[in-house]
Design a protein around this motif. Structure first.
Motif, short mmCIF file in Angstrom:
data_model
loop_
_atom_site.label_atom_id
_atom_site.label_comp_id
_atom_site.label_asym_id
_atom_site.label_seq_id
_atom_site.Cartn_x
_atom_site.Cartn_y
_atom_site.Cartn_z
N GLN A 34 0.84 -1.20 0.00
CA GLN A 34 0.00 0.00 0.00
C GLN A 34 0.87 1.25 0.00
O GLN A 34 0.64 2.18 -0.78
N TYR A 35 1.86 1.27 0.87
CA TYR A 35 2.75 2.43 0.94
C TYR A 35 3.54 2.62 -0.34
O TYR A 35 3.76 3.75 -0.81
N THR A 36 3.97 1.51 -0.94
CA THR A 36 4.72 1.58 -2.18
C THR A 36 3.92 2.30 -3.27
O THR A 36 4.47 3.08 -4.05
N PHE A 37 2.62 2.06 -3.28
CA PHE A 37 1.80 2.61 -4.36
C PHE A 37 1.14 3.95 -4.03
O PHE A 37 0.94 4.76 -4.93
N ASP A 38 0.82 4.20 -2.74
CA ASP A 38 0.13 5.46 -2.46
C ASP A 38 0.97 6.45 -1.65
O ASP A 38 0.59 7.61 -1.50
N GLY A 39 2.11 6.00 -1.11
CA GLY A 39 3.01 6.90 -0.40
C GLY A 39 2.53 7.38 0.95
O GLY A 39 3.13 8.29 1.54
N LYS A 40 1.47 6.81 1.49
CA LYS A 40 0.91 7.24 2.77
C LYS A 40 1.51 6.38 3.90
O LYS A 40 0.98 5.34 4.26
N LEU A 41 2.63 6.86 4.43
CA LEU A 41 3.42 6.08 5.37
C LEU A 41 2.68 5.80 6.68
O LEU A 41 2.60 4.65 7.13
N ASP A 42 2.15 6.83 7.31
CA ASP A 42 1.47 6.63 8.60
C ASP A 42 0.28 5.70 8.47
O ASP A 42 0.01 4.88 9.36
N SER A 43 -0.44 5.83 7.38
CA SER A 43 -1.59 4.96 7.15
C SER A 43 -1.17 3.50 7.05
O SER A 43 -1.80 2.61 7.63
N ALA A 44 -0.08 3.24 6.34
CA ALA A 44 0.41 1.87 6.18
C ALA A 44 0.90 1.31 7.51
O ALA A 44 0.60 0.16 7.86
N ILE A 45 1.64 2.12 8.26
CA ILE A 45 2.14 1.67 9.56
C ILE A 45 0.99 1.36 10.50
O ILE A 45 0.98 0.32 11.18
N ASN A 46 0.00 2.23 10.53
CA ASN A 46 -1.15 2.02 11.43
C ASN A 46 -1.94 0.78 11.04
O ASN A 46 -2.50 0.10 11.92
N LYS A 47 -2.00 0.49 9.75
CA LYS A 47 -2.70 -0.71 9.30
C LYS A 47 -2.02 -1.96 9.85
O LYS A 47 -2.69 -2.89 10.31
N PHE A 48 -0.69 -1.98 9.80
CA PHE A 48 0.03 -3.13 10.34
C PHE A 48 -0.14 -3.22 11.86
O PHE A 48 -0.39 -4.30 12.40
N ILE A 49 -0.01 -2.09 12.55
CA ILE A 49 -0.11 -2.11 14.01
C ILE A 49 -1.47 -2.64 14.46
O ILE A 49 -1.58 -3.42 15.41
N LYS A 50 -2.52 -2.25 13.77
CA LYS A 50 -3.85 -2.75 14.10
C LYS A 50 -3.92 -4.26 13.96
O LYS A 50 -4.48 -4.96 14.82
N ALA A 51 -3.32 -4.79 12.88
CA ALA A 51 -3.31 -6.24 12.68
C ALA A 51 -2.46 -6.93 13.74
O ALA A 51 -2.83 -7.98 14.28
N TYR A 52 -1.32 -6.32 14.08
CA TYR A 52 -0.43 -6.90 15.07
C TYR A 52 -1.11 -6.96 16.45
O TYR A 52 -1.09 -7.99 17.12
N ASP A 53 -1.71 -5.85 16.83
CA ASP A 53 -2.35 -5.80 18.15
C ASP A 53 -3.50 -6.80 18.25
O ASP A 53 -3.80 -7.28 19.34
N GLY A 54 -4.11 -7.13 17.11
CA GLY A 54 -5.20 -8.09 17.11
C GLY A 54 -4.76 -9.52 17.37
O GLY A 54 -5.56 -10.36 17.77
N THR A 55 -3.47 -9.80 17.14
CA THR A 55 -2.96 -11.17 17.37
C THR A 55 -1.82 -11.15 18.40
O THR A 55 -1.08 -12.12 18.53
N LYS A 56 -1.71 -10.07 19.12
CA LYS A 56 -0.64 -9.90 20.11
C LYS A 56 -0.85 -10.84 21.29
O LYS A 56 -1.97 -11.04 21.76
N SER A 57 0.25 -11.42 21.77
CA SER A 57 0.18 -12.30 22.94
C SER A 57 -0.18 -11.49 24.18
O SER A 57 0.27 -10.36 24.35
#
Length: 438
Positions: free
Chosen positions: A414-437
């Protein structure tokens, strides 16, 4: 082809034990409630009746010689027929998910020890304990430990793997590099030279579900090396990404993913890996993202290729991690109607008869069995890598669950194509927190 006799495994035994137990401990504890039917005694003999075994594998796991192996086995075991379902590498885990969900798990099947499908198979009662198998005696204790899920040895691993970049020495020499790039800046300069000459620097790891985000193995690994607190949280799947230093790790990873992507062959993300291998060996790119499990394939595709193997220079050499990944292996269905016949095949392939050496030679990988096979010349530096304190486990088969890793790759694209860094980072963090131990 110049080779060295295989002695690498002895160097890495203790290291693999500690590393894999650190990565997999929490997951194994979570699975203690699974009830797997115990297979019959490994000392029992096949019934003698004519039976057919079904085996599900990716097309590369046996080095492409599965038909040859089956023919040899069946000639000496006329009462046992082995039917092999060989599918493209990028489809193996999706196919396995379906078979587990539908209850149509074959007698023998391919697993990756840290992949979510292995946990699924165990919880559904399809993962047999191979601890007492005769052929398992050839594996060192640390390899057995590295192959353990929920207290049982789950598969016969095909090899000791290290993630990296197979490269064409001649292509680098033509661009003015007598040795592979040692820094990120040197790698990007090489990429520009390759692009200016009409070639690609890199063919990516294609449609593997966990392949897209591979740059982040080094991003997380580099931080784990220098920051003990991050390493502890990372291995436990408990990273707090709101901490500025941790978010900076993600930022650098996303930015370097995008920077590298300008020199990656178009279509790399969606092609089968075999297409990537062919593009590399035909000279269309200088490198391919892969590991120490496929030199035989490259040499088979181009016998004249001057093959090298390098670490991704994500950081300067003294701070750069080496990424360890246990190879996939063969598992036994604990609910198979032909347990003893399936064991006969596994003992034949991995036991004292030495049939595994045929696979190791065809794959050109780093052998999983002590004293068996030879080390491909392109991997000559890898033993020295593994004998350092900078070895970090493959992220998506240890610290980070596969679905979260997939979300990371999607966010990076997503970041590669749209250049929206914070949006891409937040997308990953949301997924990570959803499966966080917890």
């Amino acid at each position: 082809m110049k080779t060295k006799k295989w002695s690498v495994l002895i160097i890495v035994m203790a290291m693999l034990t500690a590393m894999l137990s650190a990565c997999g401990g929490d997951k194994n504890k979570e699975n203690n409630a699974s009830q797997t039917p115990a297979p019959s005694s490994s000392n029992a003999k096949p019934s003698g009746e004519k039976v057919e075994l079904n085996m599900l594998i990716a097309e590369s796991i046996l080095g492409g010689i599965q038909d040859q192996l089956i023919e040899q086995f069946e000639s000496s075991h006329p009462n046992i027929k082995v039917k092999v379902e060989s599918i493209p590498d990028g489809s193996i885990f999706d196919t396995l998910r379906i078979r587990i969900s539908s209850g149509e798990v074959p007698d023998l099947y391919q697993v990756n020890i840290g992949h979510v499908t292995t946990q699924m198979a165990d919880q559904a009662g399809y993962l047999a304990d191979l601890t007492d198998m005769e052929a398992m005696k050839g594996y060192a204790e640390s390899v057995k430990n590295a192959s353990t899920v929920n207290g049982k040895i789950a598969n016969f691993s095909m090899g000791v793997g290290v993630l990296g970049l197979p490269y064409d020495k001649a292509a680098l020499a033509a661009a003015g590099y007598s040795e592979p790039p040692k820094t990120w800046e040197e790698l990007m300069a090489l990429g520009k030279k390759m692009k200016d000459s009409g070639k690609d620097l890199l063919v990516y790891s294609s449609k593997w579900e966990t392949g897209i985000g591979n740059v982040f193995h080094w991003a997380f690994g580099a931080q784990a090396i220098k920051d003990p607190a991050f390493k502890e949280a990372y291995l436990a799947n408990k990273v707090d990404w709101s901490i500025p230093e941790n978010r900076a790790v993600l930022q650098q990873g996303f930015e370097r993913f995008k920077e590298l992507n300008q020199y990656v062959r178009t279509g790399s993300f969606t092609n089968e890996y075999s297409i990537a291998q062919q593009a590399f060996t035909s000279g269309e790119s200088a490198m391919v993202l892969g590991g120490t499990w496929e030199a035989g394939t490259y040499r088979g595709l181009n016998a004249d290729l001057d093959l090298g193997f390098m670490n991704l220079p994500y950081m300067d050499e003294a701070a750069n991690p080496y990424i360890f990944v246990p190879e996939d292996g063969l598992a036994l269905n604990a609910q198979s109607k032909h347990i003893e016949e399936a064991k006969t095949f596994l003992n034949w392939l991995f036991g004292e008869a030495g049939n595994y050496v045929q696979v190791q030679k065809a794959k050109g990988n780093m052998s999983a069995i002590t004293g068996v096979g030879e080390l491909d010349a392109s991997y000559s530096d890898v033993p020295n890598w593994l004998n350092t304190d900078r070895v970090v486990s493959f992220a998506n088969t240890g610290p980070i669950p596969s679905p979260t890793w997939i979300a990371l790759g999607q966010a990076a694209q997503q970041y590669t194509f749209d250049g929206k860094l914070d949006s891409a980072i937040n997308k990953f963090i949301k997924a990570y927190d959803g499966t966080k131990s917890k």
